[in-house]
Design an enzyme around this catalytic site. Structure first.
Site, PDB file in Angstrom:
ATOM      1  N   GLY A 142     -38.440  32.036  27.738  1.00 43.48           N
ATOM      2  CA  GLY A 142     -37.208  31.755  28.484  1.00 43.48           C
ATOM      3  C   GLY A 142     -37.188  32.491  29.817  1.00 43.48           C
TER       4      GLY A 142
ATOM      5  N   GLY B  14     -38.482  30.860  20.025  1.00 44.14           N
ATOM      6  CA  GLY B  14     -39.504  31.495  19.193  1.00 44.14           C
ATOM      7  C   GLY B  14     -40.558  30.507  18.744  1.00 44.14           C
TER       8      GLY B  14
ATOM      9  N   HIS C  88     -54.722  55.607  47.818  1.00 47.05           N
ATOM     10  CA  HIS C  88     -53.444  55.535  48.539  1.00 47.05           C
ATOM     11  C   HIS C  88     -53.570  54.527  49.669  1.00 47.05           C
ATOM     12  CE1 HIS C  88     -49.799  56.834  50.584  1.00 47.05           C
ATOM     13  NE2 HIS C  88     -50.513  56.845  51.693  1.00 47.05           N
TER      14      HIS C  88
HETATM   15  N1  LIG Z   1     -46.331  37.158  28.459  1.00 51.06           N
HETATM   16  C1  LIG Z   1     -46.632  36.938  27.202  1.00 51.06           C
HETATM   17  O1  LIG Z   1     -47.421  37.652  26.587  1.00 51.06           O
HETATM   18  C2  LIG Z   1     -46.007  35.767  26.488  1.00 51.06           C
HETATM   19  C3  LIG Z   1     -45.372  34.767  27.215  1.00 51.06           C
HETATM   20  C4  LIG Z   1     -44.789  33.706  26.515  1.00 51.06           C
HETATM   21  C5  LIG Z   1     -44.864  33.660  25.146  1.00 51.06           C
HETATM   22  N2  LIG Z   1     -45.490  34.662  24.483  1.00 51.06           N
HETATM   23  C6  LIG Z   1     -45.531  34.645  23.008  1.00 51.06           C
HETATM   24  O2  LIG Z   1     -44.895  33.482  22.511  1.00 51.06           O
HETATM   25  C7  LIG Z   1     -43.847  33.849  21.614  1.00 51.06           C
HETATM   26  C8  LIG Z   1     -42.746  32.844  21.664  1.00 51.06           C
HETATM   27  O3  LIG Z   1     -41.958  32.984  22.843  1.00 51.06           O
HETATM   28  P1  LIG Z   1     -40.395  32.675  22.800  1.00 51.06           P
HETATM   29  O4  LIG Z   1     -39.793  33.071  24.083  1.00 51.06           O
HETATM   30  O5  LIG Z   1     -40.202  31.297  22.298  1.00 51.06           O
HETATM   31  O6  LIG Z   1     -39.927  33.612  21.607  1.00 51.06           O
HETATM   32  P2  LIG Z   1     -39.243  35.044  21.598  1.00 51.06           P
HETATM   33  O7  LIG Z   1     -39.285  35.480  20.207  1.00 51.06           O
HETATM   34  O8  LIG Z   1     -39.815  35.920  22.652  1.00 51.06           O
HETATM   35  O9  LIG Z   1     -37.741  34.733  22.021  1.00 51.06           O
HETATM   36  C9  LIG Z   1     -36.953  33.813  21.314  1.00 51.06           C
HETATM   37  C10 LIG Z   1     -35.507  33.933  21.746  1.00 51.06           C
HETATM   38  O10 LIG Z   1     -34.750  32.935  21.082  1.00 51.06           O
HETATM   39  C11 LIG Z   1     -33.632  33.542  20.445  1.00 51.06           C
HETATM   40  N3  LIG Z   1     -33.315  32.752  19.250  1.00 51.06           N
HETATM   41  C12 LIG Z   1     -34.087  32.586  18.160  1.00 51.06           C
HETATM   42  N4  LIG Z   1     -33.476  31.751  17.286  1.00 51.06           N
HETATM   43  C13 LIG Z   1     -32.311  31.375  17.844  1.00 51.06           C
HETATM   44  C14 LIG Z   1     -31.246  30.517  17.440  1.00 51.06           C
HETATM   45  N5  LIG Z   1     -31.269  29.869  16.275  1.00 51.06           N
HETATM   46  N6  LIG Z   1     -30.207  30.358  18.277  1.00 51.06           N
HETATM   47  C15 LIG Z   1     -30.185  30.996  19.459  1.00 51.06           C
HETATM   48  N7  LIG Z   1     -31.154  31.813  19.908  1.00 51.06           N
HETATM   49  C16 LIG Z   1     -32.203  32.011  19.100  1.00 51.06           C
HETATM   50  C17 LIG Z   1     -34.050  34.972  20.173  1.00 51.06           C
HETATM   51  O11 LIG Z   1     -32.943  35.814  20.059  1.00 51.06           O
HETATM   52  C18 LIG Z   1     -34.907  35.277  21.407  1.00 51.06           C
HETATM   53  O12 LIG Z   1     -34.123  35.681  22.495  1.00 51.06           O
HETATM   54  C19 LIG Z   1     -43.457  35.248  22.076  1.00 51.06           C
HETATM   55  O13 LIG Z   1     -42.864  36.001  21.038  1.00 51.06           O
HETATM   56  C20 LIG Z   1     -44.763  35.842  22.506  1.00 51.06           C
HETATM   57  O14 LIG Z   1     -45.404  36.405  21.383  1.00 51.06           O
HETATM   58  C21 LIG Z   1     -46.071  35.709  25.120  1.00 51.06           C
END
Ligand SMILES: NC(=O)c1ccc[n+]([C@@H]2O[C@H](COP(=O)([O-])OP(=O)(O)OC[C@H]3O[C@@H](n4cnc5c(N)ncnc54)[C@H](O)[C@@H]3O)[C@@H](O)[C@H]2O)c1
Ligand SMILES: Cc1cc2nc3c(=O)[nH]c(=O)nc-3n(C[C@H](O)[C@H](O)[C@H](O)COP(=O)(O)OP(=O)(O)OC[C@H]3O[C@@H](n4cnc5c(N)ncnc54)[C@H](O)[C@@H]3O)c2cc1C
Length: 446
Positions: free
Chosen positions: A177, A257, A432
């Site tokens: 997000g 997620g 630097h």
């Molecule tokens: N830079 C990176 O390393 C990177 C970048 C993108 C994704 N990822 C991986 O992919 C995974 C998935 O990313 P993501 O952003 O989908 O998951 P996330 O777990 O990071 O975030 C999910 C969000 O959705 C919310 N949520 C979950 N269920 C909900 C519901 N029923 N109603 C309302 N809100 C709800 C949670 O509170 C959280 O804020 C990450 O956990 C990470 O491991 C990593």
């Protein structure tokens, strides 16, 4: 047996294990269900395309405002070219190897030693091996509220947008997000991020506030505490502090997620156990409940990062061909990075976690506005924070919200793995002007 090793899924761990095992003379089959996914999530729909676009969107500031839409289309085309090149390279790397068969189709277990492959043309075949490694990754969690809209996208789908949205509403304030929020705001869209909880609720409040204000400075609207009701057409309905609300937009991204891809694997036929979320349960050698079956990457749940999947490969390789000494129990400290325009890199304990552990700590903080290297690159937003054991100076954790945080944090990771203490950074001679040299001043406060 037909093969020494069958790998199900062309992910980071699986492709690396296939190549390294083949180099030892082992006969390997690697099964992938989609030719569009050769090489796995990271290169096709994950890290690489999104980080290419985050970078391109940072450069959008140099583009004439009137042609931002064209710049977005061009950036998407460049991203596609990069992905296609990497996908072809990944396939060629394995297909050119006489010890590896890349098999198109969906794999599912028929026993602890055999896998049925359903190919795209509907044909099935069964293959067997002593060792089977599951590397099938994860998929996005679908919204639990009603969605009936042609303009609601997953992270994978939004990477195919042809037109820059005027207003993008993002549902979910996690990694995906917030990275897409920063990206689309950079390209010139109005972006609203709506989330159920408080903004970055697991972070220290000062760190979360720093990230939040940087996103707001990009123009991103952040709405916390939403209870989502429905998304129909161009309207998202939700409750906020007891009041009914609605927002309209021309694109919606849901990022709630990800969960393990285990539904299609018929794991019961092989005696492989999963937890309540469908993640494959493994021991510290990544062996599942069935002796010859291992699991690597997102399919195990927990940390979902490409480098974790790569380290899973190292652990399985050590179990199969080494002394089994490398395990999940002796994994070195490693960071995570949120790739917003000003990235946030985190390693070890937060201040809150360190206090909860009952340790005596010292908290060190530095504003990036005080760092000459940040002025030179005209990016002095953010902060550095470190949590140090008050008596010994042991570095317990750090949060770097600054330009190049994704690189600097690796210096900290290596130092922590080698047992370096705060004094080390205080007295280290850095180049630097640079961002690294800020570590002199950060740890100099100890
Ligand atoms: N830079 C990176 O390393 C990177 C970048 C993108 C994704 N990822 C991986 O992919 C995974 C998935 O990313 P993501 O952003 O989908 O998951 P996330 O777990 O990071 O975030 C999910 C969000 O959705 C919310 N949520 C979950 N269920 C909900 C519901 N029923 N109603 C309302 N809100 C709800 C949670 O509170 C959280 O804020 C990450 O956990 C990470 O491991 C990593
Ligand atoms: C938008 C986004 C951005 C991300 N950004 C980052 C980042 O910047 N840094 C980072 O470290 N991580 C990032 N991640 C997470 C990272 O991409 C994943 O953790 C990593 O790619 C998972 O790799 P894996 O080895 O588990 O398997 P994957 O790479 O997911 O591979 C699994 C493969 O198995 C195939 N498959 C599934 N089921 C079957 C079956 N039954 N038969 C045959 N094949 C099957 C799939 O098609 C897929 O190709 C991001 C993820 C997303 C979604």
């Amino acid at each position: 047996m037909d093969y020494d090793i069958i790998v199900i899924g062309f992910g980071k761990a699986g492709k690396t294990l296939a190549a390294k095992s083949a180099a030892l003379g082992k006969k390997v089959a690697l099964i992938e269900r989609s030719p569009q996914m050769y090489g796995g999530t990271c290169i096709n729909v994950g890290c690489i395309p999104t980080k290419r676009l985050v970078t391109a969107s940072k450069e959008a500031g140099f583009v004439n405002f009137g042609v931002l839409g064209e710049y977005f289309v061009l950036s998407m085309q460049k991203k596609d070219e990069l992905v296609e090149a990497l996908r072809a390279k990944n396939l060629a790397m394995l297909k050119g190897n006489p010890n590896i068969d890349v098999i198109d189709g969906e794999g599912s277990f028929t026993s602890a030693n055999s896998v049925r492959v359903l190919s795209p043309d509907g044909q099935t075949r069964e293959i067997s091996a002593e060792t089977i490694v599951v590397n099938t990754g994860s998929r996005e969690v679908e919204p639990s509220f009603e969605v009936n809209s042609q303009i609601a996208y997953s992270s994978e789908e939004i990477l195919n947008l042809k037109i820059l949205p005027k207003h993008l509403v993002i549902i979910g304030g996690g990694f995906i997000g917030l990275e897409f929020a920063s990206m689309f705001a950079g390209f010139g869209s109005k972006v609203s991020v709506l989330m159920r909880s408080k903004f970055m609720k697991n972070e220290d409040e000062d760190v979360a506030a720093s990230v939040k204000s940087a996103l707001q400075a990009q123009g991103v609207e952040i709405i916390e505490g939403c209870e989502f009701l429905s998304l129909k057409g161009d309207e998202l309905k939700f409750n906020l502090a007891g009041e009914s609300k609605a927002v309209t937009a021309d694109a919606f991204l849901y990022a709630l997620g990800r969960r393990a891809n285990t539904g299609e694997l018929n794991l019961a036929a092989a005696g492989v156990q999963t937890d309540a979320h469908g993640n494959i349960i493994t021991n510290e050698h990544l062996q599942s409940s069935a002796a010859g079956i291992y699991a690597a990457g997102d399919v195990r749940g927990g940390e979902m990062f490409t480098y974790t999947s790569l380290d899973d490969f190292r652990i399985i390789f050590s179990a199969l061909f080494g002394d089994g000494a490398r395990t999940t129990k002796n994994r070195a400290p490693h960071a995570s990075v949120l790739f917003t325009h000003t990235p946030l890199a985190r390693i070890g304990l937060s201040e809150r976690q360190a206090r909860e552990s009952g340790r005596e700590i010292k908290v060190l903080k530095l504003s990036m506005a005080a760092v000459p290297g940040a002025k030179v690159v005209a990016h002095d937003e953010g902060m550095m924070k470190a949590v140090v054991d008050a008596a010994s100076g042991e570095i317990l954790g750090a949060a770097l919200h600054c330009v190049n945080a994704h690189e600097i944090v690796n210096e900290l990771a290596i130092a922590m793995a080698l047992g370096a203490k705060a004094d080390f950074f205080k007295n280290q001679i850095f180049t630097h002007p640079s961002i690294s040299e800020a570590l002199n001043d950060l740890f100099g406060q100890f």
